[in-house]
Design a protein around this motif. Structure first.
Motif, PDB file in Angstrom:
ATOM      1  N   SER A  29       0.930  -1.125   0.082  1.00  0.00           N
ATOM      2  CA  SER A  29      -0.003   0.092   0.047  1.00  0.00           C
ATOM      3  C   SER A  29       0.954   1.285   0.172  1.00  0.00           C
ATOM      4  CB  SER A  29      -0.792   0.098   1.317  1.00  0.00           C
ATOM      5  OG  SER A  29       0.026   0.136   2.467  1.00  0.00           O
ATOM      6  N   PHE A  30       0.335   2.403   0.007  1.00  0.00           N
ATOM      7  CA  PHE A  30       1.181   3.565  -0.156  1.00  0.00           C
ATOM      8  C   PHE A  30       1.726   3.658   1.291  1.00  0.00           C
ATOM      9  CE2 PHE A  30      -2.006   4.843  -3.527  1.00  0.00           C
ATOM     10  CZ  PHE A  30      -0.714   4.831  -4.572  1.00  0.00           C
ATOM     11  N   ASP A  31       1.238   3.419   2.371  1.00  0.00           N
ATOM     12  CA  ASP A  31       1.608   3.413   3.831  1.00  0.00           C
ATOM     13  C   ASP A  31       2.927   2.375   3.940  1.00  0.00           C
ATOM     14  OD1 ASP A  31       0.078   5.564   4.313  1.00  0.00           O
ATOM     15  OD2 ASP A  31      -1.614   4.302   5.035  1.00  0.00           O
ATOM     16  N   SER A  32       2.661   1.014   3.089  1.00  0.00           N
ATOM     17  CA  SER A  32       3.507   0.126   3.522  1.00  0.00           C
ATOM     18  C   SER A  32       4.711   0.201   2.759  1.00  0.00           C
ATOM     19  CB  SER A  32       2.983  -1.236   3.297  1.00  0.00           C
ATOM     20  OG  SER A  32       2.811  -1.615   2.067  1.00  0.00           O
ATOM     21  N   ILE A  33       4.814   1.214   1.733  1.00  0.00           N
ATOM     22  CA  ILE A  33       6.179   1.391   1.067  1.00  0.00           C
ATOM     23  C   ILE A  33       7.287   2.249   2.231  1.00  0.00           C
ATOM     24  CG2 ILE A  33       7.109   2.547  -1.081  1.00  0.00           C
ATOM     25  CD1 ILE A  33       5.475   0.174  -1.523  1.00  0.00           C
ATOM     26  N   ASN A  34       7.741   1.681   2.744  1.00  0.00           N
ATOM     27  CA  ASN A  34       8.596   2.065   3.990  1.00  0.00           C
ATOM     28  C   ASN A  34      10.128   1.597   4.029  1.00  0.00           C
ATOM     29  OD1 ASN A  34       8.264  -0.262   5.164  1.00  0.00           O
ATOM     30  ND2 ASN A  34       6.397   0.539   6.153  1.00  0.00           N
ATOM     31  N   PRO A  35      10.929   2.122   4.941  1.00  0.00           N
ATOM     32  CA  PRO A  35      12.147   1.322   5.012  1.00  0.00           C
ATOM     33  C   PRO A  35      12.177  -0.108   4.832  1.00  0.00           C
ATOM     34  CG  PRO A  35      12.309   3.572   6.073  1.00  0.00           C
ATOM     35  CD  PRO A  35      11.010   3.153   5.874  1.00  0.00           C
ATOM     36  N   LEU A  36      11.138  -0.803   5.871  1.00  0.00           N
ATOM     37  CA  LEU A  36      11.135  -2.221   5.777  1.00  0.00           C
ATOM     38  C   LEU A  36      10.853  -2.666   4.676  1.00  0.00           C
ATOM     39  CD1 LEU A  36      11.265  -4.786   7.685  1.00  0.00           C
ATOM     40  CD2 LEU A  36       8.565  -4.325   8.022  1.00  0.00           C
ATOM     41  N   PHE A  37      10.170  -2.214   3.801  1.00  0.00           N
ATOM     42  CA  PHE A  37       9.690  -2.677   2.359  1.00  0.00           C
ATOM     43  C   PHE A  37      10.948  -2.631   1.660  1.00  0.00           C
ATOM     44  CE2 PHE A  37       9.259  -1.086  -1.852  1.00  0.00           C
ATOM     45  CZ  PHE A  37       8.681  -2.021  -2.458  1.00  0.00           C
ATOM     46  N   LEU A  38      11.704  -1.470   1.780  1.00  0.00           N
ATOM     47  CA  LEU A  38      12.857  -1.695   1.201  1.00  0.00           C
ATOM     48  C   LEU A  38      13.794  -2.625   1.248  1.00  0.00           C
ATOM     49  CD1 LEU A  38      14.879   0.075  -0.824  1.00  0.00           C
ATOM     50  CD2 LEU A  38      15.838   1.542   0.894  1.00  0.00           C
ATOM     51  N   ASP A  39      14.104  -2.771   2.630  1.00  0.00           N
ATOM     52  CA  ASP A  39      14.916  -3.918   3.081  1.00  0.00           C
ATOM     53  C   ASP A  39      14.395  -5.323   2.549  1.00  0.00           C
ATOM     54  OD1 ASP A  39      16.533  -2.244   4.599  1.00  0.00           O
ATOM     55  OD2 ASP A  39      15.363  -2.745   6.454  1.00  0.00           O
ATOM     56  N   LYS A  40      13.374  -5.498   2.494  1.00  0.00           N
ATOM     57  CA  LYS A  40      12.678  -6.762   2.053  1.00  0.00           C
ATOM     58  C   LYS A  40      12.734  -6.962   0.423  1.00  0.00           C
ATOM     59  CE  LYS A  40       9.880  -8.166   5.976  1.00  0.00           C
ATOM     60  NZ  LYS A  40      10.273  -9.594   6.015  1.00  0.00           N
ATOM     61  N   PHE A  41      12.323  -5.863  -0.072  1.00  0.00           N
ATOM     62  CA  PHE A  41      12.675  -5.841  -1.708  1.00  0.00           C
ATOM     63  C   PHE A  41      13.801  -5.868  -2.196  1.00  0.00           C
ATOM     64  CE2 PHE A  41      11.211  -3.696  -5.902  1.00  0.00           C
ATOM     65  CZ  PHE A  41      10.614  -4.831  -6.355  1.00  0.00           C
ATOM     66  N   LEU A  42      14.715  -5.303  -1.485  1.00  0.00           N
ATOM     67  CA  LEU A  42      16.115  -5.523  -2.048  1.00  0.00           C
ATOM     68  C   LEU A  42      16.627  -6.828  -1.780  1.00  0.00           C
ATOM     69  CD1 LEU A  42      17.910  -2.216  -0.594  1.00  0.00           C
ATOM     70  CD2 LEU A  42      17.604  -2.800  -2.904  1.00  0.00           C
ATOM     71  N   GLY A  43      16.136  -7.482  -0.682  1.00  0.00           N
ATOM     72  CA  GLY A  43      16.561  -9.127  -0.579  1.00  0.00           C
ATOM     73  C   GLY A  43      16.092  -9.732  -1.462  1.00  0.00           C
ATOM     74  N   TYR A  44      14.816  -9.441  -1.790  1.00  0.00           N
ATOM     75  CA  TYR A  44      14.088 -10.333  -2.890  1.00  0.00           C
ATOM     76  C   TYR A  44      14.733 -10.309  -4.236  1.00  0.00           C
ATOM     77  CZ  TYR A  44      10.662 -11.094  -6.532  1.00  0.00           C
ATOM     78  OH  TYR A  44       9.940 -11.380  -7.635  1.00  0.00           O
ATOM     79  N   LEU A  45      15.053  -9.095  -4.604  1.00  0.00           N
ATOM     80  CA  LEU A  45      15.711  -8.779  -6.007  1.00  0.00           C
ATOM     81  C   LEU A  45      17.175  -9.373  -6.043  1.00  0.00           C
ATOM     82  CD1 LEU A  45      14.583  -5.129  -6.585  1.00  0.00           C
ATOM     83  CD2 LEU A  45      13.584  -7.245  -7.698  1.00  0.00           C
ATOM     84  N   ILE A  46      17.730  -9.070  -5.086  1.00  0.00           N
ATOM     85  CA  ILE A  46      19.162  -9.749  -4.739  1.00  0.00           C
ATOM     86  C   ILE A  46      19.104 -11.244  -4.962  1.00  0.00           C
ATOM     87  CG2 ILE A  46      21.251 -10.025  -3.579  1.00  0.00           C
ATOM     88  CD1 ILE A  46      20.688  -7.191  -2.453  1.00  0.00           C
ATOM     89  N   LYS A  47      18.223 -11.819  -4.237  1.00  0.00           N
ATOM     90  CA  LYS A  47      18.065 -13.384  -4.226  1.00  0.00           C
ATOM     91  C   LYS A  47      17.892 -13.939  -5.496  1.00  0.00           C
ATOM     92  CE  LYS A  47      15.641 -17.086  -1.689  1.00  0.00           C
ATOM     93  NZ  LYS A  47      14.347 -17.394  -0.756  1.00  0.00           N
ATOM     94  N   ARG A  48      17.010 -13.111  -6.369  1.00  0.00           N
ATOM     95  CA  ARG A  48      16.772 -13.263  -7.832  1.00  0.00           C
ATOM     96  C   ARG A  48      17.756 -12.961  -8.766  1.00  0.00           C
ATOM     97  NH1 ARG A  48      13.017 -14.193  -4.423  1.00  0.00           N
ATOM     98  NH2 ARG A  48      11.218 -15.542  -4.463  1.00  0.00           N
ATOM     99  N   LYS A  49      18.856 -12.577  -8.407  1.00  0.00           N
ATOM    100  CA  LYS A  49      19.971 -12.277  -9.297  1.00  0.00           C
ATOM    101  C   LYS A  49      19.853 -11.349 -10.167  1.00  0.00           C
ATOM    102  CE  LYS A  49      21.545 -16.315  -8.142  1.00  0.00           C
ATOM    103  NZ  LYS A  49      22.350 -16.671  -7.126  1.00  0.00           N
ATOM    104  N   ASN A  50      19.157 -10.221  -9.570  1.00  0.00           N
ATOM    105  CA  ASN A  50      19.227  -8.718 -10.409  1.00  0.00           C
ATOM    106  C   ASN A  50      20.381  -8.234  -9.927  1.00  0.00           C
ATOM    107  OD1 ASN A  50      16.145  -7.950 -11.084  1.00  0.00           O
ATOM    108  ND2 ASN A  50      15.979  -9.832  -9.763  1.00  0.00           N
ATOM    109  N   THR A  51      21.031  -7.570 -11.145  1.00  0.00           N
ATOM    110  CA  THR A  51      22.187  -6.525 -10.801  1.00  0.00           C
ATOM    111  C   THR A  51      21.734  -5.336 -10.135  1.00  0.00           C
ATOM    112  OG1 THR A  51      21.814  -5.572 -12.994  1.00  0.00           O
ATOM    113  CG2 THR A  51      22.972  -7.659 -12.992  1.00  0.00           C
ATOM    114  N   ASN A  52      22.919  -4.716  -9.754  1.00  0.00           N
ATOM    115  CA  ASN A  52      22.939  -3.628  -9.066  1.00  0.00           C
ATOM    116  C   ASN A  52      22.311  -2.483  -9.942  1.00  0.00           C
ATOM    117  OD1 ASN A  52      23.672  -4.313  -6.350  1.00  0.00           O
ATOM    118  ND2 ASN A  52      25.998  -3.999  -6.953  1.00  0.00           N
ATOM    119  N   ASN A  53      22.466  -2.400 -10.905  1.00  0.00           N
ATOM    120  CA  ASN A  53      22.174  -1.182 -11.843  1.00  0.00           C
ATOM    121  C   ASN A  53      20.606  -1.821 -12.267  1.00  0.00           C
ATOM    122  OD1 ASN A  53      24.424  -0.130 -12.090  1.00  0.00           O
ATOM    123  ND2 ASN A  53      24.890  -0.929 -14.415  1.00  0.00           N
ATOM    124  N   THR A  54      19.943  -3.032 -12.167  1.00  0.00           N
ATOM    125  CA  THR A  54      18.729  -3.266 -12.400  1.00  0.00           C
ATOM    126  C   THR A  54      18.017  -3.016 -11.244  1.00  0.00           C
ATOM    127  OG1 THR A  54      19.124  -5.253 -13.750  1.00  0.00           O
ATOM    128  CG2 THR A  54      17.020  -5.120 -12.929  1.00  0.00           C
TER     129      THR A  54
END
Length: 318
Positions: free
Chosen positions: A151-176
């Motif tokens: 939600s707009f409210d749940s886009i917060n630093p915790l979301f960033l931590d979790k979403f970064l982990g999700y993207l890194i785990k799926r082999k997304n590059t830093n630029n992606t």
């Protein structure tokens, strides 16, 4: 936590120590209890039962505990306002109002996202829209896999931590990843301007970008590609030709894909006077809308002369 005669407790249901488990809020007042999900999940080994917070050993503990603090503050503020407005409010009504205050408004988030794509269809390129449909797909999978309602409210630093982990785990590059953060902020800024949500600082949505490795082919290397016999591999030959056209014209792939070659080959039939008047062919670039000038190298004419279609490369994909 106690607020007058109401108690707020956070509990993690510990059935399996290996898997993430949901954290629930227990609201207690006048001997009655209401259980509310937080939409947050955590492995039991990281849960401090006494403090009712994530342990410091949990890598995302700082932002995770901030999210719990925010929930506690929301419940407290809502409770105090309800009591101030109606000191005799029933427990049933009170619990329902408290639950509603925590209910994620993700319907608005996805409605706004779909509206954003719909609006951009009228003004943006296919390539531009693909970026946001790809991001939507990643966000949807992330939401399901991580039990994290967006939600707009749940886009917060915790979301960033979790979403970064999700993207890194799926082999997304830093630029992606950096690009996905940029695209998400583009949507959020659009949503704020159209009053889908309250103004909020989303500058924390960022990731380091690495300088890409670049190299240039030599003339000899281009010549080898140009002379390579691909007569038995038609589709590969077309891809090779599109690549060489891009090299010879300095056009982006999207511009090569939609290039009308009749504008180039037709110039061969011009008179000398006409050729002098149009010494350079100007092509409007798809991305920047600026004009690029194309020089008629002999190799370019030979490559394009193979094709009878007006746009021979339009079916190619990057």
């Amino acid at each position: 936590m106690f607020w007058r005669n109401m108690k707020i407790h956070f509990y993690l249901i510990n059935n399996n120590k290996k898997d993430e488990k949901p954290i629930y809020i227990y609201l207690r007042r006048n001997g009655k209890t209401s259980v509310v999900p937080t939409q947050l999940y955590l492995k039991p080994i990281y849960w401090d039962v006494k403090k009712q917070r994530a342990k410091a050993q949990y890598p995302l503990s700082l932002n995770f505990n901030r999210a719990l603090d925010t929930i506690n503050t929301t419940l407290t503020d809502t409770y105090l306002k309800l009591i101030a407005n109606n000191p005799l409010v029933s427990d049933e009504v009170l619990f329902e109002k408290l639950k509603t205050s925590l209910k994620p408004k993700n319907e608005n988030f996805w409605l706004a996202y779909d509206e954003f794509i719909k609006v951009k269809q009228n003004t943006s390129s296919r390539k531009y829209l693909e970026k946001f449909t790809t991001l939507k797909s990643k966000l949807k999978i992330f939401e399901d896999d991580n039990h994290y309602i967006l939600s707009f409210d749940s886009i917060n630093p915790l979301f960033l931590d979790k979403f970064l982990g999700y993207l890194i785990k799926r082999k997304n590059t830093n630029n992606t990843i950096a690009t996905e953060m940029k695209n998400l902020k583009t949507f959020l800024k659009w949503a704020i301007k159209r009053e889908y949500c309250e103004p909020k600082d989303y500058s924390f949505l960022r990731h380091r970008k690495e300088e890409a490795d670049t190299f240039a082919l030599t003339k000899d290397e281009l010549r080898k590609i140009y002379n390579l016999n691909l007569s038995d591999r038609v589709e590969m030959a077309k891809s090779r030709d599109a690549f060489l056209v891009a090299c010879l014209t300095a056009l982006r792939f999207e511009d090569v894909r939609i290039l009308d070659i009749s504008k180039i080959l037709g110039r061969e039939e011009m008179s000398e006077k006409e050729t002098k008047r149009q010494s350079q062919l100007r092509v409007r670039q798809h991305k920047t809308k600026n004009f690029a000038e194309i020089v008629q190298y002999p190799e370019l004419i030979v490559i394009l002369s193979k094709y009878s279609e007006q746009q021979p490369f339009k079916d190619l994909r990057n």
